[in-house]
Design an enzyme around this catalytic site. Structure first.
Site, PDB file in Angstrom:
ATOM      1  N   TYR A 108       0.928  -1.168   0.038  1.00 54.65           N
ATOM      2  CA  TYR A 108       0.062   0.082   0.093  1.00 54.65           C
ATOM      3  C   TYR A 108       0.793   1.339   0.074  1.00 54.65           C
ATOM      4  O   TYR A 108       1.456   1.352   0.741  1.00 54.65           O
ATOM      5  CB  TYR A 108      -0.881   0.121   1.412  1.00 54.65           C
ATOM      6  CG  TYR A 108      -1.657   1.392   1.512  1.00 54.65           C
ATOM      7  CD1 TYR A 108      -3.065   1.603   0.752  1.00 54.65           C
ATOM      8  CD2 TYR A 108      -1.050   2.218   2.305  1.00 54.65           C
ATOM      9  CE1 TYR A 108      -4.155   2.213   0.910  1.00 54.65           C
ATOM     10  CE2 TYR A 108      -2.162   3.689   2.078  1.00 54.65           C
ATOM     11  CZ  TYR A 108      -3.390   3.348   1.521  1.00 54.65           C
ATOM     12  OH  TYR A 108      -4.186   4.720   1.139  1.00 54.65           O
ATOM     13  N   GLU A 196      -3.558   7.376  -4.266  1.00 52.88           N
ATOM     14  CA  GLU A 196      -3.849   5.804  -3.548  1.00 52.88           C
ATOM     15  C   GLU A 196      -3.455   4.807  -4.505  1.00 52.88           C
ATOM     16  O   GLU A 196      -3.800   4.668  -5.224  1.00 52.88           O
ATOM     17  CB  GLU A 196      -5.083   6.072  -3.058  1.00 52.88           C
ATOM     18  CG  GLU A 196      -5.369   4.449  -2.061  1.00 52.88           C
ATOM     19  CD  GLU A 196      -6.010   4.914  -1.112  1.00 52.88           C
ATOM     20  OE1 GLU A 196      -7.139   3.842  -1.952  1.00 52.88           O
ATOM     21  OE2 GLU A 196      -6.600   4.537  -0.103  1.00 52.88           O
TER      22      GLU A 196
END
Ligand code: GDP
Ligand code: MN
Length: 391
Positions: A108, A196
């Site tokens: 992530y 993101e």
């Protein structure tokens, strides 16, 4: 403003962040053609909607032949994809076809603007793929947070520290550091508020790829980036908000049924509180701003009534720069020209209030008036309930 995954990936690629090979399609046939064009033996068909959580909602499909690509795309086109983040669903009218990636690890990597500390926060984790909010609850220790002072920018040291922090192999550190710094550059160059990459993956061969990307921009900075502004897809936005924004109105759609038209953001918030206190639910936030002309009031009225849930309306104006007579003229014009049938409560105070009240009274329209905010809120909730009872 949000953009689609494929648009975000195009931007990332331009900055040198590796992304899988892919192509956009507007029809199932085109999707199947894209897979042939891309080559290889496996593809992923991805619904392009402004929402995450597409995977678990059936919006990301792994395929092994161009026939499967065609079928997957056929199922997605025209569908309202309901995800955890978009419970009302978002219409799919483009899909992105990508070569399937051999994933060995999902990571992530996120960037957000931290307004409170006026810095950029980089959030990274060795556990990617799932929602970061979920991970923050389940395994907060697996999240690495790094604060970057925008005036200084990200240092190579910080980027390497993040890469080590999420448990990458020594041979991957330089690669990861480059990805992190380039993504940071995208974020700052384009005035993003959120970027993101989830997941950022390590492939079977050990290289890094941005497998998914979400990018949001600061609306107030869009004028500096016309090439970004042009990526806007209105079909993915709340149609009530898009309508109001096009007319320069500060409007936020909500779930209730009492429409609100107010001047000033603070008064608008207070009015929404008073409606709730009186037992109602506001349908929207709307600030008509200062010095609103009758025409602007009419436009604002129309924006509120665009929401078919609205069953009663409250106009609350505390006029300083505004003029109550102009507001009253706008309300009367709107009431007549829009053939309003729902109850409307108007509370006026401040500049030219007597003239405003006279215009409402002499219009002969069944507009309800109130002197205080509390009374207006009580009245609108009552009027809505009475109107709902069949005669
Ligand atoms: P999201 O659900 O909207 O966040 O969509 P993503 O693009 O993140 O895809 C969801 C998940 O699908 C990923 O976390 C991966 O596990 C999986 N996925 C996506 N693309 C591929 C691929 O090319 N190969 C494999 N094996 N899995 C993929
Ligand atoms: Mn994702």
């Amino acid at each position: 403003m949000d953009i689609h995954e494929y648009q975000a990936k195009e931007i990332l690629a331009r900055y040198g962040v590796p992304v899988p090979k892919g192509g956009l399609a507007y029809s199932p046939e085109q999707a199947s053609y894209r897979s042939t064009e891309i080559g290889g033996s496996g593809w992923v068909v991805k619904a392009q909607v402004h929402s995450g959580g597409r995977g678990e909602a059936g919006g990301v499909k792994l395929c092994h032949s161009d026939g499967e690509v065609l079928a997957a795309a056929d199922e997605l086109f025209g569908k309202r994809l309901v995800t955890r983040q978009a419970p009302a669903g978002k219409l799919v009218y483009r899909v992105y076809v990508e070569e399937a990636t051999d994933i060995s690890r999902e990571l992530y990597l996120g960037f957000v603007l931290d307004r409170a500390s006026e810095t950029i926060l980089i959030i990274a984790s060795g556990e990617g793929g799932m929602d970061i909010e979920e991970l923050a609850v389940r395994a907060p220790e697996a999240i690495v947070r790094t604060v970057v002072e925008p005036a200084v920018g990200i240092t190579e040291f910080q980027a390497r520290e993040i890469a080590f922090g999420i448990g990458l192999e020594p041979g991957q550190i330089s690669d990861a550091s480059r990805v992190i710094r380039r993504a940071y550059q995208v974020f700052t160059d384009l005035d993003a508020t959120m970027l993101e990459i989830n997941p950022l993956v390590a492939t079977g061969e050990g290289s890094l790829l941005a497998l998914d990307a979400k990018l949001s921009f600061d609306d107030n900075a869009l004028f500096r980036h016309p090439e970004v502004a042009e990526l806007r897809d209105r079909s993915q936005e709340d149609s009530r908000e898009a309508h109001a924004e096009d007319r320069g109105l500060a409007y936020v759609g909500l779930d209730g049924d009492i429409g609100c038209m107010i001047n000033g953001a603070g008064l608008a918030m207070a009015t929404m509180d008073m409606i709730k206190l009186a037992g109602g639910e506001p349908a929207n936030f709307l600030d008509i701003g200062g010095g609103a002309s009758p025409d602007r009031v009419l436009k604002a009225f129309r924006a509120v009534l665009n929401d078919t849930n609205v069953a009663a309306m409250l106009v609350n104006i505390f006029a300083g720069i505004n003029r109550c007579d102009w507001v009253a003229e706008g309300v009367v014009a709107a009431y007549t020209s829009l053939s309003v049938t729902i109850p409307v409560v108007v509370r006026l105070a401040g500049t030219n209030v007597e003239e405003g009240q006279r215009i409402i009274a002499e219009s002969g329209l069944p507009i309800l008036t109130a002197d205080s905010l509390a009374e207006a809120a009580r009245l609108v909730v009552e009027a809505k309930q009475n109107a709902a009872v069949p005669a």
